[in-house]
Scaffold this active site. Structure first.
Site, PDB file in Angstrom:
ATOM      1  N   ASN A 157       8.080  -2.719   5.222  1.00 15.18           N
ATOM      2  CA  ASN A 157       6.667  -2.547   4.874  1.00 15.18           C
ATOM      3  C   ASN A 157       6.407  -1.108   4.442  1.00 15.18           C
ATOM      4  O   ASN A 157       7.073  -0.649   3.486  1.00 15.18           O
ATOM      5  CB  ASN A 157       5.711  -3.107   5.933  1.00 15.18           C
ATOM      6  CG  ASN A 157       5.878  -2.625   7.348  1.00 15.18           C
ATOM      7  OD1 ASN A 157       6.911  -2.836   7.953  1.00 15.18           O
ATOM      8  ND2 ASN A 157       4.877  -1.999   7.907  1.00 15.18           N
ATOM      9  N   ASP A 158       5.535  -0.384   5.073  1.00 13.61           N
ATOM     10  CA  ASP A 158       5.003   0.867   4.527  1.00 13.61           C
ATOM     11  C   ASP A 158       6.040   1.852   3.970  1.00 13.61           C
ATOM     12  O   ASP A 158       7.072   2.091   4.609  1.00 13.61           O
ATOM     13  CB  ASP A 158       4.287   1.655   5.633  1.00 13.61           C
ATOM     14  CG  ASP A 158       3.358   0.822   6.469  1.00 13.61           C
ATOM     15  OD1 ASP A 158       3.136  -0.355   6.150  1.00 13.61           O
ATOM     16  OD2 ASP A 158       2.855   1.354   7.466  1.00 13.61           O
TER      17      ASP A 158
HETATM   18  N1  DQQ Z   1       2.338  -0.297   9.571  1.00 12.28           N
HETATM   19  C1  DQQ Z   1       2.999   0.537  10.537  1.00 12.28           C
HETATM   20  C2  DQQ Z   1       1.923   1.303  11.223  1.00 12.28           C
HETATM   21  C3  DQQ Z   1       0.852   1.324  10.204  1.00 12.28           C
HETATM   22  C4  DQQ Z   1       0.926  -0.041   9.612  1.00 12.28           C
HETATM   23  C5  DQQ Z   1       3.829  -0.321  11.448  1.00 12.28           C
HETATM   24  C6  DQQ Z   1       0.296  -0.146   8.264  1.00 12.28           C
HETATM   25  O1  DQQ Z   1       2.363   2.597  11.570  1.00 12.28           O
HETATM   26  O2  DQQ Z   1      -0.410   1.606  10.754  1.00 12.28           O
HETATM   27  O3  DQQ Z   1       4.857  -0.963  10.721  1.00 12.28           O
HETATM   28  O4  DQQ Z   1       0.831  -1.201   7.508  1.00 12.28           O
END
Ligand code: DQQ
Length: 507
Positions: free
Chosen positions: A59-60
């Site tokens: 993800n991020d």
């Molecule tokens: N994804 C992370 C967090 C963030 C969120 C966890 C945003 O740190 O707030 O994978 O997609």
């Protein structure tokens, strides 16, 4: 300043303790059997010129940073499968912003440590020549620090972690995560994503001289729950702001926050360590794009990245063996009207292969171009039409197709996905939002199509990201459409895009 002894070695043993094997030294955390790899390399939903891990969940974007001639990208990564658990920091590097090489996992949870349940999002800075990551350890949410070697490959966690152990007292915080650090003179500043229960999202501001001892100052910026962005887009700024990204831009400052729905930007004034928004908008019109973070490169450009999430069922993601894609690099600048101008990085043009050009004589219908890996540029005069745009990923008999249109009455840019896929696993809802053309203005679409990913840039002032999963590999048709009147296609340019790896980045 902490010494080397203060850092825990992040070793292969740590990885193995987490049941993760390093394949042939590649270190991406995936001990992928050859048949799995071949399956992913042949998966026609898997992009060919976007960055994504060899397999599993991402993800991020985390800590994107330009260092010693290379673009480093870290990202939230689960080496155990295509589902969001046990967050690690994956790592890839590029010297041209376009071609990527996977590097070993940068951070993994340490059993018994403050990040035992995951190394969540954060940032990377260089502190007196030493690459340094600040990230959120869970649970509870705390801020941790790690130092890297010169090549940013091996990372050692600070033994005194966490460096910020809890949100400031007296605040009923909805969260406490995703550090963003910058330097002003002799001091470091730290923005942390948070919110106040019942009130709205906030960014907490801290100051330090050594990145380790932090003093809380105040809210850098705050929102109000139920507040709507000015303009036509009915978007709430929410009660929790994730992934703050704060940076100077021309004579202003910009703040991006992810509101658990959208990525919202504010451009405004930064004075006395308070940020006052003056102009606000969405960094992308869709919820497929999230958790955006930026880097400054050696050319002084502000380059923005975002996580492109899946638009299909969890079961389909697990079965595919991968989930999540990094957006293409987008260059951020300040538009004359004070808004953010977000456009694709020019380096993407190096991926252009065979070129097809059509002029206005070909008004509407299918074009003799086929492909699922294309850059498309189209310019339309709207004429009398209420709606005009393109169809992509059309099957030979048309039962699957996706339309990308401007709707004049609704003043919206839209991706219609009702017919994108015959698969019951794929999302079907439209994606898009407010976008208005002036009366005499032409519609200028620039579209990057890469298997299941679509990134759209309209008239240099709107971005729209979407995911589609046609069930047939021969959904390769491209066409134009207009409704409720006639529009004129001024020009259509299509480039077949070259893949950035021979195996859809599975190695
Ligand atoms: N994804 C992370 C967090 C963030 C969120 C966890 C945003 O740190 O707030 O994978 O997609």
């Amino acid at each position: 300043m902490a010494t080397r002894r203060d850092f825990l070695a992040f070793s292969t043993a740590t990885l193995l303790a987490g049941r993760i094997a390093l394949p042939n030294g590649a270190g991406t955390g995936v001990d992928q059997p050859e048949n799995e790899r071949s399956k992913l390399a042949a998966d026609f939903q898997r992009p060919r010129y976007h960055l994504l891990p060899p397999a599993n969940w991402m993800n991020d974007p985390n800590g994107p940073i330009f260092w010693k001639g290379q673009y480093h990208m870290f990202y939230q990564y689960n080496p155990h499968g295509a589902f969001p658990e046990s967050m690690h920091w994956g790592h890839a590097v590029s010297s041209d912003l376009v071609h990527w090489k996977h590097l070993p996992i940068a951070l993994a949870p340490t059993p018994g440590g403050p990040d035992k349940d995951g190394c969540w999002s954060g940032c990377a800075v260089v502190d007196g020549g030493v690459p340094t990551i600040l990230y959120t350890g869970v649970f509870p949410q705390v801020q941790c620090l790690a130092r890297g070697d010169d090549g940013m490959v091996t990372w050692r966690k600070f033994a005194g972690n966490p460096v910020v152990a809890a949100p400031p007292q007296g605040i009923r915080a909805t969260g406490f995560r995703d550090p963003c650090v910058w330097r002003e003179g002799e001091e470091w500043y730290l923005a942390i994503g948070s919110g106040v229960e019942g009130q709205g999202g906030v960014v907490l501001l801290y100051r330090s001289r050594d990145l380790i001892h932090w003093d809380y100052l105040h809210f850098l910026c705050r929102g109000r729950k139920d507040e709507l962005l000015p303009g036509k887009d009915p978007v709430s700024t929410g009660e929790m702001w994730e992934c703050p990204d704060f940076f100077p831009l021309a004579d202003k400052h910009a703040l991006l926050v992810s509101t658990q729905g959208a990525v919202i930007y504010s451009v405004g004034a930064y004075e006395n360590h308070y940020f006052r928004p003056e102009v606000q908008g969405k960094a992308d019109l869709s919820d497929s794009y999230y958790a955006a973070r930026s880097m400054l490169d050696e050319k002084g450009r502000r380059i923005l990245w975002g996580w492109i999430r899946e638009g299909r069922s969890e079961a389909a993601q697990r079965a595919a063996g991968w989930a999540g894609v990094m957006s293409l690099p987008r260059v951020v600048s300040l538009a004359p009207d004070g808004r953010l101008r977000i456009t694709p990085a020019p380096e993407l043009e190096t991926l252009r292969g065979k070129h097809h050009h059509f002029d206005g004589e070909h008004a509407h219908g299918a074009f003799p171009i086929r492909g699922d890996c294309l850059e498309i540029q189209a310019e339309f005069e709207l004429g009398t039409a209420d709606l005009a745009g393109l169809t992509v990923r059309s099957s030979p008999s048309g039962e699957e197709h996706t339309s990308i249109t401007y709707n004049r009455t609704k003043a919206q840019l839209l991706v219609e996905r009702e017919h994108s896929s015959l698969s019951p696993d794929a999302d079907r809802g439209p994606q898009g939002g407010s976008f208005t053309l002036a009366e005499s203005e032409t519609l200028k679409l620039r579209i990057f199509l890469d298997a299941s990913v679509i990134e759209i840039f309209a008239n240099d002032r709107a971005c729209l990201t979407s995911r589609i999963y046609p069930s047939r590999p021969d959904c390769l048709g491209v066409g134009t459409l207009a409704k409720e009147g006639t529009a004129r296609l001024k020009a259509l340019d299509v480039w077949e895009m070259r893949p950035i790896s021979g195996d859809r980045l599975t190695r």
